[in-house]
Motif scaffolding. Structure first.
Motif, PDB file in Angstrom:
ATOM      1  N   SER A 220      13.172   0.677   6.735  1.00  0.00           N
ATOM      2  CA  SER A 220      13.601  -0.668   7.124  1.00  0.00           C
ATOM      3  C   SER A 220      13.740  -0.716   8.650  1.00  0.00           C
ATOM      4  O   SER A 220      13.822   0.333   9.302  1.00  0.00           O
ATOM      5  CB  SER A 220      14.923  -1.022   6.436  1.00  0.00           C
TER       6      SER A 220
ATOM      7  N   ASP B 186      13.036   3.184  10.661  1.00  0.00           N
ATOM      8  CA  ASP B 186      11.608   3.478  10.576  1.00  0.00           C
ATOM      9  C   ASP B 186      11.242   4.634  11.508  1.00  0.00           C
ATOM     10  O   ASP B 186      10.655   4.448  12.552  1.00  0.00           O
ATOM     11  CB  ASP B 186      10.788   2.224  10.890  1.00  0.00           C
TER      12      ASP B 186
ATOM     13  N   PRO C  13       8.320   4.741   4.130  1.00  0.00           N
ATOM     14  CA  PRO C  13       9.188   3.595   3.836  1.00  0.00           C
ATOM     15  C   PRO C  13       9.347   3.391   2.339  1.00  0.00           C
ATOM     16  O   PRO C  13       8.417   3.622   1.568  1.00  0.00           O
ATOM     17  CB  PRO C  13       8.471   2.410   4.490  1.00  0.00           C
ATOM     18  N   GLU C  14      10.539   2.984   1.945  1.00  0.00           N
ATOM     19  CA  GLU C  14      10.805   2.698   0.538  1.00  0.00           C
ATOM     20  C   GLU C  14      11.032   1.198   0.373  1.00  0.00           C
ATOM     21  O   GLU C  14      11.490   0.533   1.305  1.00  0.00           O
ATOM     22  CB  GLU C  14      12.033   3.477   0.055  1.00  0.00           C
ATOM     23  N   PRO C  15      10.678   0.651  -0.788  1.00  0.00           N
ATOM     24  CA  PRO C  15      10.947  -0.772  -1.029  1.00  0.00           C
ATOM     25  C   PRO C  15      12.457  -1.009  -1.058  1.00  0.00           C
ATOM     26  O   PRO C  15      13.225  -0.148  -1.500  1.00  0.00           O
ATOM     27  CB  PRO C  15      10.339  -1.044  -2.403  1.00  0.00           C
ATOM     28  N   TYR C  16      12.858  -2.168  -0.582  1.00  0.00           N
ATOM     29  CA  TYR C  16      14.277  -2.531  -0.600  1.00  0.00           C
ATOM     30  C   TYR C  16      14.408  -4.038  -0.723  1.00  0.00           C
ATOM     31  O   TYR C  16      13.430  -4.776  -0.565  1.00  0.00           O
ATOM     32  CB  TYR C  16      15.000  -2.012   0.654  1.00  0.00           C
TER      33      TYR C  16
ATOM     34  N   ARG D 270      12.030  -9.075  -1.197  1.00  0.00           N
ATOM     35  CA  ARG D 270      11.767  -7.637  -1.339  1.00  0.00           C
ATOM     36  C   ARG D 270      10.841  -7.229  -0.204  1.00  0.00           C
ATOM     37  O   ARG D 270       9.891  -7.946   0.109  1.00  0.00           O
ATOM     38  CB  ARG D 270      11.134  -7.345  -2.697  1.00  0.00           C
TER      39      ARG D 270
ATOM     40  N   ILE E  90       8.994  -3.873   2.314  1.00  0.00           N
ATOM     41  CA  ILE E  90       8.675  -2.506   2.705  1.00  0.00           C
ATOM     42  C   ILE E  90       8.525  -2.591   4.218  1.00  0.00           C
ATOM     43  O   ILE E  90       7.700  -3.353   4.726  1.00  0.00           O
ATOM     44  CB  ILE E  90       7.388  -1.967   2.063  1.00  0.00           C
TER      45      ILE E  90
END
Length: 161
Positions: free
Chosen positions: A127, A131, A137-140, A154, A156
């Motif tokens: 995020s 970064d 990166p993970e989805p959040y 949502r 990435i």
């Protein structure tokens, strides 16, 4: 053959007549005035500086205030404990908690929902501000909160998915 570089009166009048039409195109001829983002952060937090850089790069003017009483600020602004993160910002009458990407803030300000603000709880990898090189990166999710809480988007990295 003579090369004459003079501009005719007709060309000038035609160009002048087009200017009002160009002004109808959103964003043409003037810079978008974005509101000030006032960020409060703990003096020892480095990822907050990365988020501030992301917000500034998106065109927002930013003011940074350092505070050791972040919990008190979050309570005063009504940030739910389960949505808390490291820094808290105020912009356009809303609270922005944590690593919320600039596009979500722009959307919030454009839509003006009945809410207290947006939050990205914790510190998701990738995020804005989190970064770091070599980190996938993970989805959040960004959550809209007050009077109820719901998913606002949502992401990435800074991109909505």
């Amino acid at each position: 053959m003579r090369n004459d570089h003079r501009i005719s009166r007709r060309a000038i009048l035609t160009a002048a007549g087009a200017i009002p039409l160009l002004m109808l195109i959103p964003g043409w001829g003037h810079a978008e005035a974005l509101p000030l983002v006032s960020v409060t952060k703990d003096p020892s937090c480095g990822c907050c500086d990365g988020w501030v850089a992301h917000i500034e790069a998106a065109g927002f003017p930013v003011r940074v205030v350092e505070s050791v009483d972040m919990d008190g600020l979050k309570r005063r602004l009504g940030v739910p404990a389960e949505l808390a993160s490291c820094h808290t910002a105020e912009v356009g009458g809303y609270v922005v908690e944590g690593h919320v990407p600039a596009p979500a803030i722009r959307r919030l300000l454009a839509e003006r929902p009945d809410a207290r603000g947006l939050a990205v709880p914790d510190m998701p990898a990738g995020s804005p501000g989190m970064d770091f090189p070599g980190v996938d990166p993970e989805p959040y999710e960004a959550f809209l909160f007050g009077p109820t809480t719901r998913t606002f988007g949502r992401f990435i990295g800074p991109r909505e998915i």
